[in-house]
Structures are given as C-alpha cells and as structure tokens.
Scaffold this motif. Structure first.
Motif, PDB file in Angstrom:
ATOM      1  N   TRP A 143       0.731  -1.409  -0.065  1.00 33.67           N
ATOM      2  CA  TRP A 143       0.175  -0.026   0.021  1.00 33.67           C
ATOM      3  C   TRP A 143       1.028   1.288  -0.019  1.00 33.67           C
ATOM      4  CZ3 TRP A 143      -0.377   3.919   3.762  1.00 33.67           C
ATOM      5  CH2 TRP A 143      -1.340   4.714   3.543  1.00 33.67           C
ATOM      6  N   ALA A 144       1.941   1.340   0.843  1.00 31.77           N
ATOM      7  CA  ALA A 144       2.782   2.444   1.034  1.00 31.77           C
ATOM      8  C   ALA A 144       3.449   2.700  -0.309  1.00 31.77           C
ATOM      9  CB  ALA A 144       3.649   2.117   2.253  1.00 31.77           C
ATOM     10  N   HIS A 145       4.137   1.941  -0.986  1.00 33.84           N
ATOM     11  CA  HIS A 145       4.874   1.855  -2.117  1.00 33.84           C
ATOM     12  C   HIS A 145       3.986   1.982  -3.290  1.00 33.84           C
ATOM     13  CE1 HIS A 145       8.973   1.451  -0.521  1.00 33.84           C
ATOM     14  NE2 HIS A 145       8.241   0.401   0.168  1.00 33.84           N
ATOM     15  N   GLY A 146       2.854   1.679  -3.367  1.00 32.13           N
ATOM     16  CA  GLY A 146       1.811   1.880  -4.225  1.00 32.13           C
ATOM     17  C   GLY A 146       1.296   3.612  -4.138  1.00 32.13           C
ATOM     18  N   TYR A 147       1.459   3.898  -3.141  1.00 28.50           N
ATOM     19  CA  TYR A 147       0.816   5.481  -2.872  1.00 28.50           C
ATOM     20  C   TYR A 147       1.987   6.267  -3.327  1.00 28.50           C
ATOM     21  CZ  TYR A 147      -1.037   9.266  -0.518  1.00 28.50           C
ATOM     22  OH  TYR A 147      -1.485  10.906  -0.284  1.00 28.50           O
ATOM     23  N   ASP A 148       3.128   5.873  -3.359  1.00 27.66           N
ATOM     24  CA  ASP A 148       4.237   6.549  -3.888  1.00 27.66           C
ATOM     25  C   ASP A 148       4.085   6.593  -5.608  1.00 27.66           C
ATOM     26  OD1 ASP A 148       5.198   7.448  -1.774  1.00 27.66           O
ATOM     27  OD2 ASP A 148       6.959   5.950  -1.676  1.00 27.66           O
ATOM     28  N   ILE A 149       3.872   5.556  -6.114  1.00 25.56           N
ATOM     29  CA  ILE A 149       3.614   5.046  -7.462  1.00 25.56           C
ATOM     30  C   ILE A 149       2.357   5.693  -7.936  1.00 25.56           C
ATOM     31  CG2 ILE A 149       3.187   3.450  -9.308  1.00 25.56           C
ATOM     32  CD1 ILE A 149       4.572   1.231  -7.516  1.00 25.56           C
ATOM     33  N   ALA A 150       1.725   5.895  -7.115  1.00 24.84           N
ATOM     34  CA  ALA A 150       0.364   6.665  -7.680  1.00 24.84           C
ATOM     35  C   ALA A 150       0.603   8.078  -7.648  1.00 24.84           C
ATOM     36  CB  ALA A 150      -0.756   6.395  -6.948  1.00 24.84           C
ATOM     37  N   ASP A 151       1.178   8.584  -6.517  1.00 23.59           N
ATOM     38  CA  ASP A 151       1.589  10.108  -6.573  1.00 23.59           C
ATOM     39  C   ASP A 151       2.422  10.409  -7.724  1.00 23.59           C
ATOM     40  OD1 ASP A 151       2.159  12.393  -5.742  1.00 23.59           O
ATOM     41  OD2 ASP A 151       2.879  11.830  -3.763  1.00 23.59           O
ATOM     42  N   ALA A 152       3.484   9.632  -8.122  1.00 20.42           N
ATOM     43  CA  ALA A 152       4.284   9.773  -9.342  1.00 20.42           C
ATOM     44  C   ALA A 152       3.565   9.871 -10.660  1.00 20.42           C
ATOM     45  CB  ALA A 152       5.446   8.821  -9.264  1.00 20.42           C
ATOM     46  N   LEU A 153       2.469   9.199 -10.535  1.00 16.66           N
ATOM     47  CA  LEU A 153       1.845   9.189 -12.054  1.00 16.66           C
ATOM     48  C   LEU A 153       0.756   9.877 -11.942  1.00 16.66           C
ATOM     49  CD1 LEU A 153       1.576   5.348 -12.533  1.00 16.66           C
ATOM     50  CD2 LEU A 153       3.183   6.836 -13.606  1.00 16.66           C
ATOM     51  N   GLY A 154       0.651  10.741 -10.889  1.00 17.46           N
ATOM     52  CA  GLY A 154      -0.602  11.749 -10.885  1.00 17.46           C
ATOM     53  C   GLY A 154      -2.073  11.042 -10.694  1.00 17.46           C
ATOM     54  N   VAL A 155      -2.056   9.997  -9.963  1.00 15.98           N
ATOM     55  CA  VAL A 155      -3.361   9.249  -9.903  1.00 15.98           C
ATOM     56  C   VAL A 155      -3.482   9.418  -8.295  1.00 15.98           C
ATOM     57  CG1 VAL A 155      -4.344   7.209  -9.844  1.00 15.98           C
ATOM     58  CG2 VAL A 155      -2.852   7.693 -11.970  1.00 15.98           C
ATOM     59  N   LEU A 156      -4.586   9.637  -7.833  1.00 16.77           N
ATOM     60  CA  LEU A 156      -5.332   9.427  -6.638  1.00 16.77           C
ATOM     61  C   LEU A 156      -6.053   8.219  -6.418  1.00 16.77           C
ATOM     62  CD1 LEU A 156      -5.805  10.561  -3.772  1.00 16.77           C
ATOM     63  CD2 LEU A 156      -7.735  11.792  -4.744  1.00 16.77           C
ATOM     64  N   ARG A 157      -5.475   7.208  -5.694  1.00 14.87           N
ATOM     65  CA  ARG A 157      -6.081   5.832  -5.342  1.00 14.87           C
ATOM     66  C   ARG A 157      -7.278   6.288  -4.266  1.00 14.87           C
ATOM     67  NH1 ARG A 157      -2.642   1.594  -3.172  1.00 14.87           N
ATOM     68  NH2 ARG A 157      -4.248   0.173  -3.794  1.00 14.87           N
ATOM     69  N   GLU A 158      -8.407   5.710  -4.570  1.00 12.60           N
ATOM     70  CA  GLU A 158      -9.524   5.660  -3.371  1.00 12.60           C
ATOM     71  C   GLU A 158      -9.151   4.705  -2.472  1.00 12.60           C
ATOM     72  OE1 GLU A 158     -12.005   7.637  -3.341  1.00 12.60           O
ATOM     73  OE2 GLU A 158     -11.608   8.524  -5.251  1.00 12.60           O
ATOM     74  N   PRO A 159      -9.134   5.108  -1.069  1.00 12.23           N
ATOM     75  CA  PRO A 159      -8.925   4.376  -0.041  1.00 12.23           C
ATOM     76  C   PRO A 159      -9.816   3.429   0.193  1.00 12.23           C
ATOM     77  CG  PRO A 159      -9.701   6.412   0.883  1.00 12.23           C
ATOM     78  CD  PRO A 159      -9.314   6.722  -0.777  1.00 12.23           C
TER      79      PRO A 159
END
Length: 273
Positions: A143-159
C-alpha cells in the motif's frame, strides 16, 4: 483476529491495484521519479519484488536466509543502504522482466502464506513473525509503495477498508518507534479511534485512556509510513505522550526516515484512478 485467508485475499487485492497502475506503462513511465528520493516507479516495484523474494527465502530455506542475515556488514542504522542497493539492482532490469518477476514472487508468497499453520514463526530482519503478521506487513508495504507510485503518476487511489490492516500495524508498532530512536516508550496504553473510508470507526486500546489519538485512518496510515507530514493530517491528540508519538510514528522496520515535507496533501486534488 482477522483470518489468514482474508488477509491474503486483501494482500492480493492491494497488489492487483498497484499492478493495474504499472502494467501498461511505457519504459519512460517506469523511469518516472517518485516522492522517495532517488527512487523511480521501477525502484518502487523492484523493492516490493525483492522483499517478496526475501520472505520466500525465509519460509523455504531458513538456513540460507539466516546466512544472508549474518553476511550483512552494515550496521542497523544504515540498513537503508542495503535496501537502496537492492532496489537499484532490480530497477535496472527491463520493465517487462521486473513486472513478471514481481507478479511471480508475490503470487508464490501469497500461496505459501495462505497455507501456513497458525503457530508458524517466520524469521525476519527483526523478531520472528507469524504468518498473519508477515501478510499484514506485506500489505502495508504494498500500500505505501503503491501510494508513491500513484503519486508519481498523478493518480489518486481511493482508500479502501484494507487500510485497517495498515492502521493496525501503525498502532502496534508504537513502542518500536521509540525504541528505534533509543527512547523509552510510555508505560500507559493509548486509545486510538480512527474513521475508515466508509465511516466505520476502528478502535484500539482502553476506552478510558487519558492519552488519545483520533482522526481519519488514512491520515495515520500515511503518517506512520512517512508518506505525509503531520502538519497535513487531521489527526487530533489528547495528552502529551500521544502528541509526541505522532511526531515519530513509524510502521516500517529499519532506521527512522526523514519523512515528507509539509504540503504533500496537494496530491489529493488530482483525478481519482
């Protein structure tokens, strides 16, 4: 206690969401820098793949895993150097090869952990872990590293409700956050009340505790994995010990990190996935 098969199912679901983010990326996209200094999207996935491989080694060949532990020459406070080196080595692979290896390793690990007996104790870089703890730790990292990936790609993941597992680790590692800094943890238990994505309130600790933390579960998860600055959270404390804990909360093993600068909440203005 959450049943092991439920934990594994949640780990698979978390991994699948990250896979959906990176599965169709171009080679240039894999080289996109993430909020972790010096780490690209490829580094993030490579780290997840490396940790899965180490977990598999610990389960399948304890002697070999312990031999690797004994061969580590860097002191504990510099373990991040070993982690960085492993991520860099993995990130140097062609993206398709890296992705295939991560998929294969995480599937193998999930299958083994799903069948693990309740009393299993697995060796790790800290104290031995139960199978349930190993699954929860892998979910937290994914989850944490996925958050970084989403951040880099400009995507907001829904919790999702899977955050409860991450929040559980954040609360359970309270004392570790002090000990890793050479400090004595408070003797008093804290009351932690967090609101999940669907409005459900998750609680830990005695209801009458004087030291309290309340607020969004997402905020504590981001803070304890050092993906957000405390100034950007809506967490509220009662009591000096609870307040001090939020300054050092750390759900991950290893030395204390530098955290993130204030203002990281700006990413939440981006388009949801």
């Amino acid at each position: 206690m959450v049943e092991l098969n439920v934990l594994v199912a949640d780990l698979r679901a978390e991994s699948a969401e990250i896979d959906a983010l990176v599965g169709g990326l171009s080679a240039d996209d894999w080289a996109t820098p993430t909020p972790a200094a010096g780490w690209t999207v490829a580094h993030q996935v490579a780290h997840l793949a490396w940790t899965d491989r180490q977990a598999l080694l610990a389960i399948n060949d304890e002697a070999a895993f312990r031999a690797e532990l004994a061969a580590i020459t860097v002191p504990p406070e510099r373990m991040d150097e070993l982690v960085d080196a492993a991520a860099a080595e993995g990130a140097a692979q062609p993206p398709a090869e890296l992705l295939a290896g991560w998929r294969r390793g995480r599937d193998d690990l999930a299958e083994i952990l799903e069948r693990a007996p309740d009393d299993t104790k697995l060796p790790w870089y800290g104290p031995p872990m139960s199978a349930a703890s190993m699954v929860t730790a892998r979910l937290m990292e994914t989850w944490a590293h996925g958050y970084d990936i989403a951040d880099a790609l400009g995507v907001l993941r829904e919790p999702t409700a899977r955050l409860r597992h991450v929040a559980h680790i954040a609360v359970r590692t309270r004392d570790f956050a002090y000990l890793v800094r050479g400090e004595q943890p408070p003797a008093e238990q804290f009351r932690v009340e967090l609101t999940g994505p669907d409005g459900e309130v998750w609680t830990w600790g005695p209801a009458d505790a004087d030291q309290r933390v309340t607020g969004p579960a997402l905020d504590l998860c981001l803070l304890a994995t050092q993906r957000i600055n405390r100034a950007d959270t809506a967490l509220v404390t009662a009591g000096p010990d609870a307040d001090a804990w939020l300054d050092i909360a750390q759900a991950f093993a290893g030395p204390p990190g530098d955290g993130r600068d204030a203002g990281s909440r700006e990413r939440e203005r981006r388009t949801p996935a």
